[in-house]
Scaffold this active site. Structure first.
Site, PDB file in Angstrom:
ATOM      1  CE  LYS A 190      96.513  72.632  35.145  1.00  0.00           C
ATOM      2  NZ  LYS A 190      95.257  71.870  35.309  1.00  0.00           N
ATOM      3  CE1 TYR A 247      96.965 106.671  31.038  1.00  0.00           C
ATOM      4  CE2 TYR A 247      97.290 104.392  31.686  1.00  0.00           C
ATOM      5  CZ  TYR A 247      97.613 105.457  30.881  1.00  0.00           C
ATOM      6  OH  TYR A 247      98.580 105.324  29.923  1.00  0.00           O
TER       7      TYR A 247
END
Ligand SMILES: *Cc1c(COP(=O)(O)O)cnc(C)c1O
Length: 409
Positions: free
Chosen positions: A36, A269
């Site tokens: 999956k 940042y």
């Protein structure tokens, strides 16, 4: 040529070997390789084919569309089970494509029956019972009615109940009392279905953790996922090598920029990392847009997610950005733009592993590999085939061979 300065390299030989190891741990059961979520980020079709070569006889998907994708890609030599869908799913196509379907709710049996009638063929179903995960599955109160309806549909030739299955909540904590309680509840559900006269082909309960740690949970079929990819489902118990598993995915990039900065420079940042001395910084052109977890950002006191550069183990400096991370290469570093950076790999060349990134980000290895972004190309190598074989070269963790271009998810 370097269209994108990073890539995932998937070692299909490792996938094959991992499936062989799983089969050896469960010698009395068949193996369903769970593929999956694009094979946990590794690439659905190549991994499915390698898993079958390694001895899996079943493939497992969550969504019906994933199972259909396998069939449309020509994966026809194996049983495929899809177990998660909502009303309106393409069940008729699934029945026509010879996909087995999980039935986890009363409405699902109705829709599967309608799909089988429309397709003009019998649908093979596996009743999914909720034994304590409280996720998808029939609760004990729902089982008798669904079973009666399924028996009636069997008599009409519309459905064939071939399996009963369930999923464990705490298999990754071997010996946890809920595992025994779920195993007992599963045995009761199987007994009820068999007493109703259903002849079951496969009864299945074990995920990777249960496959590797508790033979009493194997029943007729085991459903490993994470271990197919060479990652330990029980990292607090043992690493992959203890189970004969080799991590299949390497995530690597090229340094985009290398430059000197003075002591006191704030990095990325928020300036969560301030360089303590004159140093050399490197920019690695992958970020959270590529699945590098922002939770693995580094600070002054705590290095972020690990990276291997030029044989050294370094950490992300400052915040992980959308497209890039920064690494402090150290004073006088001689690395250059274009040099290889390994975020994670099998660990055999001293590089970090997906488990190391999971630890740095406070998550599980499943999430690290599954979330590598769709813009990162996947390439495939073969570690267990001799060079000259049609599928190509011999992979080595530190020096991968020329990669075989593969499908991009
Ligand atoms: C995802 C899944 C698995 C595989 O789980 P792993 O922990 O990766 O081995 C097995 N069965 C079901 C129903 C699943 O959803």
């Amino acid at each position: 040529m370097n269209d994108f300065p990073a890539r995932v390299v998937v070692d299909l030989g490792a996938v094959r070997g991992n499936v062989r190891s799983l089969a050896a741990h469960a010698p009395t059961a068949q193996v369903m390789a769970v593929v999956k979520a694009d094979a946990y980020g590794h690439g659905l079709v190549p991994v499915a084919l390698a898993a079958l070569e390694g001895g899996a006889t079943w493939l497992g998907t969550a969504q019906v569309t994933e199972a259909l994708h396998l069939r449309r890609a020509g994966v026809t030599g194996a049983r495929v089970l899809a177990w998660l869908y909502a009303p309106g799913a393409p069940l008729r196509e699934a029945v026509e494509a010879d996909v087995d379907l999980g039935v986890a709710a009363p409405w699902a049996l109705d829709e599967v029956a309608a799909a089988a009638r429309a397709a003009g063929r019998t649908a093979r179903v596996h009743l999914k019972v909720d034994t304590g995960l409280s996720r998808n599955g029939l609760v004990p109160g729902q089982l008798p009615d669904v079973l009666a309806a399924a028996r009636a549909l069997e008599a009409e030739g519309v459905v064939d109940v071939v399996g009963v299955f369930s999923h464990l909540a705490l298999a990754d904590e071997p010996g946890h009392p809920t595992v025994r309680a779920q195993a007992d509840a599963f045995a009761q559900a199987v007994g009820a279905v068999e007493r109703a006269g259903v002849r079951l082909e496969v009864r299945h309960l074990a995920n990777a953790a249960a496959t590797l740690t508790d033979p009493a949970l194997h029943w007729d079929l085991v459903r490993p996922g994470i271990a197919v990819y060479g990652l330990s489902p029980v990292p607090q118990v043992a690493g992959p090598d203890a189970y004969g598993l080799v991590p299949a995915m390497t995530f690597e990039a090229e340094l985009a920029t290398v430059k000197p900065v003075p002591a006191g420079a704030g990095v990325s940042y928020g300036h969560r990392y301030v360089v303590p001395r004159d140093t050399v910084l490197g920019v690695v052109p992958v970020g959270y847009g590529d699945g590098v977890p922002r939770h693995a950002s580094g600070t002054q006191d705590r290095p972020g997610g690990p990276l291997q550069v030029g044989g050294r183990r370094l950490g992300v400096a400052g915040r992980v950005c959308m497209d890039q991370v920064v690494v402090d290469l150290g004073p006088g570093a001689h690395d250059a733009a274009g040099d290889r950076v390994v975020l994670f790999g099998p660990g055999t060349g001293g590089e970090p592993t997906a488990q190391d990134w999971a630890d740095a980000a406070g998550t599980i290895s499943y999430e690290i590999v599954t979330r590598v972004g769709g813009r990162v190309p996947r390439t495939y190598v073969e570690s267990d085939r001799p060079a000259g074989d049609d599928l190509g070269a011999v992979a080595h963790a530190a020096h991968p061979p020329a990669a075989v271009p593969g499908g991009v998810a």
